[in-house]
Design an enzyme around this catalytic site. Sequence first.
Site, PDB file in Angstrom:
ATOM      1  N   TYR A   1      29.188  42.075 -62.038  1.00 40.01           N
ATOM      2  CA  TYR A   1      28.204  43.074 -62.188  1.00 40.01           C
ATOM      3  C   TYR A   1      28.695  44.528 -61.967  1.00 40.01           C
ATOM      4  CZ  TYR A   1      24.824  39.013 -61.912  1.00 40.01           C
ATOM      5  OH  TYR A   1      24.396  37.838 -62.024  1.00 40.01           O
TER       6      TYR A   1
ATOM      7  N   HIS B   1      30.135  31.271 -60.697  1.00 37.78           N
ATOM      8  CA  HIS B   1      29.284  31.750 -61.615  1.00 37.78           C
ATOM      9  C   HIS B   1      29.188  30.935 -63.107  1.00 37.78           C
ATOM     10  CE1 HIS B   1      27.586  36.108 -62.912  1.00 37.78           C
ATOM     11  NE2 HIS B   1      26.963  34.863 -63.108  1.00 37.78           N
TER      12      HIS B   1
ATOM     13  N   PRO C   1      13.408  34.487 -64.882  1.00 36.53           N
ATOM     14  CA  PRO C   1      12.148  33.994 -64.793  1.00 36.53           C
ATOM     15  C   PRO C   1      11.236  34.779 -65.784  1.00 36.53           C
ATOM     16  CG  PRO C   1      12.245  34.936 -62.825  1.00 36.53           C
ATOM     17  CD  PRO C   1      13.588  35.083 -63.376  1.00 36.53           C
ATOM     18  N   LEU C   2      11.314  35.960 -66.051  1.00 37.40           N
ATOM     19  CA  LEU C   2      10.507  36.729 -66.816  1.00 37.40           C
ATOM     20  C   LEU C   2      11.011  36.513 -68.605  1.00 37.40           C
ATOM     21  CD1 LEU C   2       9.558  39.416 -64.568  1.00 37.40           C
ATOM     22  CD2 LEU C   2       8.202  37.460 -65.250  1.00 37.40           C
ATOM     23  N   GLY C   3      12.050  35.684 -68.819  1.00 42.91           N
ATOM     24  CA  GLY C   3      12.312  35.844 -69.982  1.00 42.91           C
ATOM     25  C   GLY C   3      13.176  36.922 -70.501  1.00 42.91           C
ATOM     26  N   ARG C   4      13.919  37.647 -69.571  1.00 44.08           N
ATOM     27  CA  ARG C   4      14.659  38.721 -69.640  1.00 44.08           C
ATOM     28  C   ARG C   4      13.613  39.962 -70.228  1.00 44.08           C
ATOM     29  NH1 ARG C   4      19.803  37.291 -68.801  1.00 44.08           N
ATOM     30  NH2 ARG C   4      20.161  35.121 -69.560  1.00 44.08           N
TER      31      ARG C   4
END
Length: 328
Positions: free
Chosen positions: A56, A124, A205-208
Amino acid sequence: MKSTPWGTQGLDASVEGLGAMGMSAFYGARDDEESTATLNRALDLGVSMIDTAEIYGPFLNEQLIGRAIGSRRDEYALATKFSREVDDDGTVGPPNGGAAYARKALERSLRNLNMETIDLYYLHRVDPNTPIEETVDAMAEFVKEGKVRYLGLSEAAPETIRKAHAVHPITAVQTEYSLFERSPEVNGVLDTTRELGIEFVAYSPLGRGVLTGAIASADELDADDFRRFSPRFASDNLTANLTVVDKVRALAGAKGVTPGQLALAWVLHQEGVVTIPGTKRRTYLEENVAAVDVVLTDDDLAALEEAAPVGVAAGERYPEAGMQQVNL
């Protein structure tokens, strides 16, 4: 915030962690000042798992965390990851699960984080050219040395998880999971983690971001936001996916919560699952944290199942090259 055992080896952390990736990579412009405030606010709210990775940035996210909350080290568990070979100048190469690179990546992450110990160290992505037993054996040495406390895998297939767990106990397996991405329910990953006492860590978890209801077009995203190249954000696919979001929004409205909170509550309701929603803003962090108090009834769960059944999302979650690196 509620806490829970992560796996069965002794790690305890909040049921909802904080994914820090977007603070430094892949999701558009950086704002280190707001990200620093968000990290500190997360700790204030009891979020005790911070998730990052050397790639990242590369390195920028680990360095940010070290600066932002290094003085509060005793308040949280830190998870980071290695996989793709990254030169010291940030050039990213192919996956490398070999012992020598694992050692290089670990020592560099410790320096970038300005820490002596990493709580949860993930592979990863699985290196298809290195036996998983070899990689985990190298990672197990880090545990013996006290530089790592627990081991994890990301996007690993059931057989890979079993082989890894036989070498050294695996505490957590991280995989994308949401109302939009329910493949772990059908490919055996969730069944495997539950059987072996491994914590399943749901990322995205929020679908990106789609399940928050805040994205109507990929054109709204920054020019360097990787979602512009995601199949699920392609025009026709996104239109289809937003019809699902509309259903979730209606159900959320009836409960007096936001669509994102309902989507997070659904993930947290699943057995053996914790989650690490990512954000770089305090407002979204606070909204996400409040989802832990959302209670779902059997009727709620049935309605969500009808609105977002397995396979409902249009488009793959990654472009073709990315899909070749998951479930290995």
